[in-house]
Design a protein around this motif. Structure first.
Motif, mmCIF file in Angstrom:
data_model
loop_
_atom_site.group_PDB
_atom_site.id
_atom_site.type_symbol
_atom_site.label_atom_id
_atom_site.label_comp_id
_atom_site.label_asym_id
_atom_site.label_seq_id
_atom_site.Cartn_x
_atom_site.Cartn_y
_atom_site.Cartn_z
ATOM 1 N N ALA A 1 -1.890 -3.076 -12.898
ATOM 2 C CA ALA A 1 -0.535 -3.538 -12.579
ATOM 3 C C ALA A 1 -0.574 -4.837 -11.766
ATOM 4 C CB ALA A 1 0.219 -2.455 -11.814
ATOM 5 N N ILE A 2 -1.479 -4.906 -10.790
ATOM 6 C CA ILE A 2 -1.592 -6.119 -9.967
ATOM 7 C C ILE A 2 -2.058 -7.295 -10.806
ATOM 8 C CG2 ILE A 2 -2.844 -7.176 -8.052
ATOM 9 C CD1 ILE A 2 -2.847 -4.449 -6.677
ATOM 10 N N PHE B 1 0.830 -1.209 0.000
ATOM 11 C CA PHE B 1 0.000 0.000 0.000
ATOM 12 C C PHE B 1 0.867 1.263 0.000
ATOM 13 C CE2 PHE B 1 -2.658 -3.307 1.918
ATOM 14 C CZ PHE B 1 -3.767 -3.235 1.085
ATOM 15 N N ASN C 1 5.628 1.039 -11.435
ATOM 16 C CA ASN C 1 4.856 0.474 -10.322
ATOM 17 C C ASN C 1 5.753 -0.323 -9.376
ATOM 18 O OD1 ASN C 1 2.878 0.302 -12.931
ATOM 19 N ND2 ASN C 1 1.749 0.885 -11.086
ATOM 20 N N MET D 1 5.010 -0.695 -5.376
ATOM 21 C CA MET D 1 3.867 -1.521 -5.010
ATOM 22 C C MET D 1 4.120 -2.998 -5.317
ATOM 23 S SD MET D 1 0.052 -1.665 -6.611
ATOM 24 C CE MET D 1 0.794 -2.169 -8.151
ATOM 25 N N ALA E 1 2.226 1.598 -3.457
ATOM 26 C CA ALA E 1 1.261 2.122 -4.429
ATOM 27 C C ALA E 1 1.140 3.639 -4.302
ATOM 28 C CB ALA E 1 -0.096 1.460 -4.224
ATOM 29 N N ASP F 1 4.318 5.235 -5.676
ATOM 30 C CA ASP F 1 4.329 5.212 -7.138
ATOM 31 C C ASP F 1 3.504 6.349 -7.712
ATOM 32 O OD1 ASP F 1 5.946 2.948 -7.393
ATOM 33 O OD2 ASP F 1 4.250 1.564 -7.280
ATOM 34 N N ARG F 2 2.496 6.808 -6.967
ATOM 35 C CA ARG F 2 1.616 7.871 -7.462
ATOM 36 C C ARG F 2 2.123 9.270 -7.098
ATOM 37 N NH1 ARG F 2 0.101 4.594 -10.289
ATOM 38 N NH2 ARG F 2 -1.970 3.763 -10.720
ATOM 39 N N PRO G 1 -2.368 1.962 -13.895
ATOM 40 C CA PRO G 1 -3.360 1.944 -12.813
ATOM 41 C C PRO G 1 -3.088 0.766 -11.885
ATOM 42 C CG PRO G 1 -4.416 2.343 -14.930
ATOM 43 C CD PRO G 1 -2.984 2.011 -15.224
ATOM 44 N N THR G 2 -3.317 0.966 -10.593
ATOM 45 C CA THR G 2 -2.941 -0.043 -9.599
ATOM 46 C C THR G 2 -3.549 -1.402 -9.890
ATOM 47 O OG1 THR G 2 -2.709 1.667 -7.900
ATOM 48 C CG2 THR G 2 -3.002 -0.598 -7.139
ATOM 49 N N ALA H 1 3.234 5.224 -14.229
ATOM 50 C CA ALA H 1 2.724 4.041 -13.535
ATOM 51 C C ALA H 1 1.410 3.609 -14.169
ATOM 52 C CB ALA H 1 2.520 4.362 -12.057
#
Length: 415
Positions: free
Chosen positions: A219-220, A74, A349, A352, A77, A80-81, A215-216, A213
């Motif tokens: 990326a996951i 977290f 990313n 994260m 993440a 990264d932003r 989007p979270t 980056a």
């Protein structure tokens, strides 16, 4: 016209920036990790002062192990932003706050808040996922392997340095004053937040702009769909099992072998010292050999070392030699693991995705520390844990071999 890349002034300036980045990241890791690792030193005084019992106090420490791992993806993440600087600032302040108020806590829940939530959570925010990602972004590609080795060695040096410092402060200030002094010492890491701020481009003349980056969620999904990333995470789970078992139970192993108690302290110190050497050596090796092969070698070395230790007579020399070998491999897995995550997905990313790998490491760590105690209580020795250790190490050595060291996600860059 003179080539800028060959200008001595430019090269000197870049080198100065690189070393400043390394000092900031390694110094932060040394202070946060070193302070966190000294908490066990205060378990007995906390028990005496609160009367809560070792089991209740240990619950706060165990929760901290998991929370340290859970916060990293977290925190990564967010870094990264918005950049690493503000995340590191918050993390350092939380470590200091949690450590400072711990002597004021008189209940189990209070200790869980101070040690397990604030201090461990802050150490996760100012921990390896954010620090390694910031360092990777701010260093040129050819220097990243050695850079992550140096940052990793900083955490080891913090463990090596802060324990005797905590002991010395306790003699002069008492245990409560020592903890609060350590909290203030952690604040020395605050300037590093400015040095490592922002997701910005590497400080090299003509460098490409920083990658964007994904989007979270995307990326996951890409990471969890990649077999190589999953195999890497599985290997790091095994690393966490090894590291936590040794850190938690090595003094108990020494006692079970009938050796003097000081041998346990020396063994832990040797692990920390040789961990520095192993981290630096691995950082150097990452730029020269395949990272998956280096990881397989580390886990195979652990399996052989544990097997020899089990078969050898349990003398002081054998124990300290075993500690040295394990120290060389202790956290030398970090630089190639960081390098592979960066190679798979780029640096957009990075914090994260490496944080998720660190979470796997900490789940393994929780099991290693917990299972060691359960097995010892049931059998009176650690033989079954050592056997599990060998099997896991062999499995980790093998599972890295099919990893494909290729780019999974092409980095998007701003126009």
């Amino acid at each position: 016209m003179e080539n800028e890349t060959m200008n001595p002034a430019k090269v000197s300036t870049s080198s100065s920036v690189w070393w400043l980045v390394l000092l900031a990241a390694a110094g932060t890791f040394a202070l946060t990790m070193g302070t966190r690792q000294t908490m066990g030193f205060f378990l007995s005084p906390l028990n005496t002062a609160t009367g809560l019992g070792v089991g209740s106090i240990s619950l706060a420490f165990a929760f901290g192990q998991l929370w340290w791992g859970l916060t990293q993806p977290f925190a990564g993440a967010v870094a990264d932003r918005i950049g690493a600087g503000r995340v590191l600032l918050a993390g350092v302040l939380l470590v200091a706050l949690g450590t400072f108020i711990t002597p004021l806590m008189t209940s189990t829940w209070g200790l869980i808040l101070a040690i397990g939530v604030l201090s461990a959570g802050g150490a996760g925010m100012a921990g390896p996922s954010v620090l390694m990602a910031a360092t990777t972004r701010l260093m040129p590609a050819e220097r990243r392997g050695m850079a992550t080795g140096i940052v990793n060695a900083g955490g080891s040096f913090g463990q090596f340095l802060m324990a005797p410092l905590a002991a010395a402060l306790t003699l002069g200030l008492g245990w409560a004053g020592a903890m609060q002094a350590l909290a203030l010492i952690v604040l020395l890491a605050l300037p590093a937040a400015w040095v490592l701020r922002g997701p910005g481009p590497a400080p090299v003349a003509g460098a490409a702009p920083a990658p964007l980056a994904l989007p979270t969620g995307e990326a996951i999904r890409k990471a969890l769909a990649n077999p190589s990333y999953l195999m890497l995470s599985a290997g790091f789970f095994v690393c966490g099992f090894h590291v936590a078992f040794l850190a938690t139970h090595l003094p108990g192993v020494v006692a079970a072998c009938g050796l003097p108690a000081p041998v346990g302290a020396w063994a832990l110190g040797i692990i920390g010292l040789f961990n520095i050497i192993g981290s630096l050596a691995m950082g150097w090796a990452v730029g020269r050999w395949r990272m998956k092969s280096l990881l397989s070698l580390v886990y195979a070395t652990r399996a052989v070392a544990v097997l020899i230790f089990l078969l050898a007579p349990k003398t002081e020399a054998v124990m300290l030699t075993f500690a040295a070998v394990m120290g060389l491999t202790f956290l030398s897995t970090v630089p190639p693991t960081v390098g592979l995550v960066a190679k798979f997905f780029g640096t957009g990313n990075m914090a994260m995705l490496f944080g998720l790998v660190m979470l796997s490491h900490q789940i393994g760590g929780f099991l290693g520390a917990w299972l060691g105690g359960q097995v010892f209580e049931a059998t009176g020795n650690y033989d079954w844990v050592w056997t599990i250790d060998i099997v896991l190490a062999v499995g980790a050595a093998l599972i890295h071999l099919p990893i494909r060291e290729s780019v999974v996600v092409r980095q998007l860059r701003p126009a």
